[in-house]
Design a protein around this motif. Structure first.
Motif, PDB file in Angstrom:
ATOM      1  N   TYR A   1       0.819  -1.210   0.000  1.00 46.63           N
ATOM      2  CA  TYR A   1       0.000   0.000   0.000  1.00 46.63           C
ATOM      3  C   TYR A   1       0.855   1.263   0.000  1.00 46.63           C
ATOM      4  O   TYR A   1       0.373   2.334   0.360  1.00 46.63           O
ATOM      5  CB  TYR A   1      -0.948  -0.011   1.201  1.00 46.63           C
ATOM      6  CG  TYR A   1      -2.050  -1.026   1.043  1.00 46.63           C
ATOM      7  CD1 TYR A   1      -3.246  -0.695   0.412  1.00 46.63           C
ATOM      8  CD2 TYR A   1      -1.872  -2.340   1.474  1.00 46.63           C
ATOM      9  CE1 TYR A   1      -4.250  -1.632   0.242  1.00 46.63           C
ATOM     10  CE2 TYR A   1      -2.875  -3.288   1.302  1.00 46.63           C
ATOM     11  CZ  TYR A   1      -4.058  -2.931   0.682  1.00 46.63           C
ATOM     12  OH  TYR A   1      -5.042  -3.858   0.496  1.00 46.63           O
ATOM     13  N   LYS A   2       2.114   1.139  -0.444  1.00 46.36           N
ATOM     14  CA  LYS A   2       2.941   2.332  -0.597  1.00 46.36           C
ATOM     15  C   LYS A   2       2.352   3.212  -1.700  1.00 46.36           C
ATOM     16  O   LYS A   2       2.037   2.738  -2.784  1.00 46.36           O
ATOM     17  CB  LYS A   2       4.381   1.946  -0.983  1.00 46.36           C
ATOM     18  CG  LYS A   2       5.218   1.449   0.184  1.00 46.36           C
ATOM     19  CD  LYS A   2       6.639   1.184  -0.245  1.00 46.36           C
ATOM     20  CE  LYS A   2       7.503   0.778   0.943  1.00 46.36           C
ATOM     21  NZ  LYS A   2       8.906   0.516   0.534  1.00 46.36           N
ATOM     22  N   GLY A   3       2.222   4.492  -1.397  1.00 47.13           N
ATOM     23  CA  GLY A   3       1.653   5.409  -2.380  1.00 47.13           C
ATOM     24  C   GLY A   3       0.141   5.438  -2.405  1.00 47.13           C
ATOM     25  O   GLY A   3      -0.453   6.078  -3.280  1.00 47.13           O
ATOM     26  N   VAL A   4      -0.500   4.762  -1.433  1.00 50.20           N
ATOM     27  CA  VAL A   4      -1.965   4.718  -1.451  1.00 50.20           C
ATOM     28  C   VAL A   4      -2.574   6.090  -1.141  1.00 50.20           C
ATOM     29  O   VAL A   4      -3.650   6.429  -1.654  1.00 50.20           O
ATOM     30  CB  VAL A   4      -2.496   3.650  -0.461  1.00 50.20           C
ATOM     31  CG1 VAL A   4      -2.272   4.083   0.982  1.00 50.20           C
ATOM     32  CG2 VAL A   4      -3.967   3.370  -0.717  1.00 50.20           C
ATOM     33  N   THR A   5      -1.860   6.892  -0.332  1.00 46.96           N
ATOM     34  CA  THR A   5      -2.396   8.218   0.015  1.00 46.96           C
ATOM     35  C   THR A   5      -2.583   9.106  -1.212  1.00 46.96           C
ATOM     36  O   THR A   5      -3.689   9.618  -1.453  1.00 46.96           O
ATOM     37  CB  THR A   5      -1.498   8.914   1.056  1.00 46.96           C
ATOM     38  OG1 THR A   5      -1.439   8.116   2.232  1.00 46.96           O
ATOM     39  CG2 THR A   5      -2.031  10.297   1.396  1.00 46.96           C
ATOM     40  N   PRO A   6      -1.528   9.322  -2.029  1.00 47.85           N
ATOM     41  CA  PRO A   6      -1.758  10.143  -3.234  1.00 47.85           C
ATOM     42  C   PRO A   6      -2.701   9.479  -4.234  1.00 47.85           C
ATOM     43  O   PRO A   6      -3.349  10.166  -5.024  1.00 47.85           O
ATOM     44  CB  PRO A   6      -0.352  10.316  -3.822  1.00 47.85           C
ATOM     45  CG  PRO A   6       0.449   9.211  -3.259  1.00 47.85           C
ATOM     46  CD  PRO A   6      -0.106   8.963  -1.895  1.00 47.85           C
ATOM     47  N   THR A   7      -2.771   8.141  -4.189  1.00 54.44           N
ATOM     48  CA  THR A   7      -3.696   7.447  -5.088  1.00 54.44           C
ATOM     49  C   THR A   7      -5.134   7.809  -4.749  1.00 54.44           C
ATOM     50  O   THR A   7      -5.934   8.150  -5.632  1.00 54.44           O
ATOM     51  CB  THR A   7      -3.502   5.931  -4.996  1.00 54.44           C
ATOM     52  OG1 THR A   7      -2.173   5.594  -5.401  1.00 54.44           O
ATOM     53  CG2 THR A   7      -4.492   5.199  -5.893  1.00 54.44           C
TER      54      THR A   7
END
Length: 292
Positions: free
Chosen positions: A199-205
């Protein structure tokens, strides 16, 4: 003598028959709604598969340009990246990650199309508008599309990360790839970096999904309001109208959310094989990317 007709019994039997028919009508309506939802999900998924497969070569070049993982410290043009892909991975390298993309895009597009309709109906009810005669306001259309995008992104994110790692890295001169295959990429990522790495990068996704799908569907809603549908138009014209409006919505959404998409790809590759860049969070990645 003829006996008078028993109208009471006839009315009673008629009313019983009517009462018996009501549940059937409700059941058929529910079945029709479920069939319509299934049809929309299937059509949305199939359309997404065809579109993503056709545009995957351009998408591969775009992602390599975003991540900079192409074996050169200098910026590369689209033509140079195309040649590097052919040289290091062959013609099939243009479709690297397409399998993960298709596996992701089928459920993602299906969820977007179906939940967008669901959210639109919900917002129609909450706003007290008639869906058959009144268009949904642009703000509510934006909100419905945004919520649909967030729902789809959250449901399919690990597959998106796997695709990002397969597509966002170019094989070296020895033609050895860092990642290949959906399952292998997911397993390696979880094994080497932990389950949370999926879930790396899930925030900007998720940050990008709301405005992207919102702008896309919102733009379509604005265009439909500016150019109302002619009830006398044939199906062919209506199809072209949908394609045109959908294309305009996608272009507008892609342009506005492109910077966020670049940060998303950079964060997805953080800690992966062959990547040395380390970021302390979203804004740290923004600052370091801008400083390059």
């Amino acid at each position: 003598m003829n006996k008078p007709k028993d109208t009471t019994s006839e009315k009673t039997s008629s009313s019983k028959f009517a009462l018996q028919r009501k549940p059937t009508t409700g059941a058929s309506g529910a079945a029709h709604g479920a069939a319509d939802m299934t049809r929309r999900m299937a059509c949305g998924g199939l359309a997404g598969m065809i579109a993503k497969t056709a545009t995957n070569p351009l998408d591969r070049i775009r992602m390599l340009s975003q991540t900079g993982e192409h074996g050169s410290k200098e910026k590369q043009s689209a033509v140079s990246l195309y040649r590097s892909i052919i040289r290091n991975e062959g013609i099939l390298g243009l479709w690297a990650g397409n399998g993960a993309n298709l596996l992701r895009v089928v459920p993602a597009k299906a969820v977007v199309f179906s939940t967008n309709d669901m959210y639109r109906k919900l917002l129609y009810r909450l706003s007290g508008r008639d869906s058959t005669t009144e268009p949904l306001p642009s703000a509510l259309s934006f909100l419905a599309g945004g919520m649909a995008g967030v729902t789809a992104s959250a449901a399919t994110y690990p597959l998106d990360l796997a695709r990002g790692r397969i597509t966002g890295k170019l094989a070296g001169a020895d033609k050895k790839k860092h990642y290949s295959g959906i399952i292998r990429t997911v397993v390696l990522t979880a094994k080497e970096e932990g389950i949370g790495a999926l879930y790396k990068g899930v925030t900007p996704t998720l940050m990008g999904a709301l405005p992207y799908e919102g702008i896309k569907f919102g733009t379509v809603g604005v265009l439909e309001g500016m150019f109302p549908k002619d009830p006398n138009s044939d199906n062919q014209v209506l199809i072209y109208r949908k394609v045109l409006f959908g294309g305009c919505g996608g272009i507008m959404a892609g342009l506005i959310t492109y910077p966020n998409d670049t940060i998303r790809r950079m964060l997805q590759l953080q800690g992966s094989r062959g990547t040395t860049d380390v970021y302390e969070g979203y804004w740290d990645c923004v600052k370091k990317t801008y400083a390059r």
